[in-house]
Design an enzyme around this catalytic site. Structure first.
Site, PDB file in Angstrom:
ATOM      1  N   GLU A  32       0.879  -1.179   0.000  1.00  0.00           N
ATOM      2  CA  GLU A  32       0.000   0.000   0.000  1.00  0.00           C
ATOM      3  C   GLU A  32       0.903   1.212   0.000  1.00  0.00           C
ATOM      4  O   GLU A  32       1.545   1.522   1.000  1.00  0.00           O
ATOM      5  CB  GLU A  32      -0.923  -0.028   1.225  1.00  0.00           C
ATOM      6  CG  GLU A  32      -2.103   0.930   1.111  1.00  0.00           C
ATOM      7  CD  GLU A  32      -1.829   2.289   1.718  1.00  0.00           C
ATOM      8  OE1 GLU A  32      -1.512   3.225   0.946  1.00  0.00           O
ATOM      9  OE2 GLU A  32      -1.915   2.430   2.944  1.00  0.00           O
ATOM     10  N   CYS A  59      -1.924   9.192   2.912  1.00  0.00           N
ATOM     11  CA  CYS A  59      -1.754   8.594   1.590  1.00  0.00           C
ATOM     12  C   CYS A  59      -2.994   8.770   0.731  1.00  0.00           C
ATOM     13  O   CYS A  59      -2.904   8.891  -0.484  1.00  0.00           O
ATOM     14  CB  CYS A  59      -1.386   7.122   1.716  1.00  0.00           C
ATOM     15  SG  CYS A  59      -2.602   6.120   2.599  1.00  0.00           S
TER      16      CYS A  59
END
Length: 500
Positions: free
Chosen positions: A240, A274
């Site tokens: 990720e 993010c």
């Protein structure tokens, strides 16, 4: 974070807002990581052998202990990252929700199930099982040090694995405290161990032949290094990575709500998210009104470490140079700072920066900034907004604001991302049943939800013959006549034409 000169085997975690030492932690090397993995392997046999109910009860008790220690965990996150105490509390609440979902749904998602074998195999009992991998290594980030790794830790444990967790060197205390909570609830075996250290510690975990899967969260360049380490043993990886996520404001959107939500997505946690909003594309007819509302709200935000601050400092000092470079590049290429500017970088803080008229080729639009800055762009219509949104190698998340539900759903589907929210920022992260992850430079694999549980298992197919068929096709004794009958049956079942 600093490595102490007097004791090279330890390092200190620092409060990024004050520079004060939060705690000192050991730098664990390859030998220590190997020993942790050996203990995890031994514990995995016991943990896997428990019934679904026994694991669920233990995980729910871990959840209860974390809940009772919520404020203590949040205070530690507040000190190690600098984010506001309320944001740290919210992060911990989200981690608790995911732990609860994983514990309660593991059996339903992963339990054995019968599968229809098909007409040609009606004599077979077909069963699908999802078996634990064994030992999972989790390499966590510093920006959400409990919520993000919990998306792997909780689901890996619920699936029947044990976990060795390497937290960021900027937030080691969070990982240590989490392991202490788990140890107190499950004292029989070390189902979760935390190994503290620097990059070499994570490399030792990723390159070990004794780990069955790595779940990594971090930058794309670091993910490639982790992949290379995993490749030595063909260890599977969930990655990720970062994003350059977009918010699209369509005609008819509630502009007050859109400005409020987009600003939160851009500036909360000092933009160190993010899935944070870094680019906003607004259709022409809504652009001026939206920008006015956004800038008015942005000017009221103030960073700091006190309770009244909107957000905290930049946790990783090196990121300040990147943020400053992006702002300068945007302005040098014709952009306009309608809120803040280069002078907004006041180490360790960055005040809100809103940029307009920034070329699509500039670093502020193309590269992940990871700071409280945002670029706002005028576009002709929704189609142009989506085209620009997808003109990036990243593909993590996105947000669509619109007053038309069908248009919003169509736009959400067309944005190249793993996740999209409509008329809210990152609502998908709060829904534990939904998978979380990206495409392209934003990584691969999924955590959260049923897909997240299955990531930490291997599917096992089992067939059991219930009775013998009159025709045995997998035998050297089959005849031409028998094969002809089978071909006739196949043609009858599958050979007909279908109308369009």
């Amino acid at each position: 974070m600093t490595v102490t000169a007097e004791s090279p085997t330890s390092f200190t975690s620092l409060n990024p807002a004050t520079g004060e030492v939060v705690a000192e932690h050991p730098v664990l090397g390859a030998d220590a990581v190997a020993k942790a993995l050996t203990r995890a392997r031994e514990a995995a046999g016991w943990w896997r052998g428990l019934s679904w109910k026994e694991r669920r009860v233990r995980l729910l008790n871990i959840k209860g202990s974390l809940t009772r220690n919520l404020n203590r965990m949040a205070e530690l996150i507040h000190e190690e990252t600098g984010k506001t105490l309320q944001d740290a509390q919210l992060e911990t609440i989200m981690a608790i929700e995911h732990l609860d979902w994983a514990a309660r749904h593991a059996r339903k998602v992963l339990g054995p199930r019968s599968v229809y074998p098909g007409i040609m195999s009606l004599n077979q009992k077909a069963v699908l099982e999802y078996q634990p991998l064994g030992v999972v290594g989790v390499i966590g980030p510093w920006n959400y040090p409990i919520f993000t790794p919990m998306g792997s830790i909780a689901y890996a444990l619920a699936a029947g694995n044990t976990v060795v967790f390497k937290p960021s060197e900027f937030t080691p205390g969070v990982g240590v405290f989490l392991a202490e909570i788990v140890d107190a609830v499950v004292p029989e075996h070390p189902v979760l161990q935390t190994v503290t250290g620097l990059g070499a510690t994570g490399a030792a975990l990723a390159s070990s032949p004794d780990v069955d899967k790595i779940a990594f969260t971090g930058s794309g360049p670091t993910a490639k290094k982790v992949m290379a380490a995993c490749a030595q043993n063909l260890t599977p990886l969930i990655a990720e990575c970062g994003g350059k996520d977009v918010a699209i404001v369509d005609a008819g959107a509630n502009l007050d709500a859109a400005a409020d939500s987009a600003l939160w997505g851009a500036m909360s946690n000092a933009g160190q998210t993010c899935i944070g909003v870094e680019r906003i594309y607004v259709v022409d007819e809504s652009y001026d009104a939206f920008l006015a509302k956004l800038t008015e709200k942005a000017r009221d935000l103030r960073p700091g470490f006190d309770r009244e601050a909107a957000y905290g400092p930049i946790t990783m000092p090196g990121q300040l140079d990147i943020i400053e470079r992006h702002i300068k590049d945007a302005l040098d290429n014709g952009g306009t700072a309608v809120v803040g500017g280069v002078e907004s970088v006041r180490k360790p803080y960055v005040e809100p920066v809103v940029l307009t008229d920034v070329p699509e080729s500039s670093a502020a639009v193309c590269e992940e900034t990871f700071g409280p800055t945002i670029t706002v762009h005028r576009v002709r219509d929704l189609d142009e907004a989506i085209e620009r949104a997808n003109a990036t190698s990243y593909g993590l998340a996105g947000t669509v604001f619109s007053g038309d539900r069908s248009r919003a759903m169509d736009a959400a589907r067309r944005i190249r991302s793993g996740m999209t929210s409509i008329n809210a920022f990152a609502a998908f992260a709060m829904v534990a049943a939904l998978p979380f992850g990206g495409v392209g430079e934003s990584g691969f694999g999924r955590i959260h939800g049923a897909d997240g549980l299955r990531e930490f298992t291997r599917p096992k197919a089992i067939t059991r013959q219930r009775f013998a068929l009159p025709l045995n096709l997998t035998s050297f004794e089959r005849t031409e006549k028998e094969m002809a009958r089978v071909l006739q049956l196949v043609n009858l079942l599958h050979g007909r034409r279908y109308k369009r």
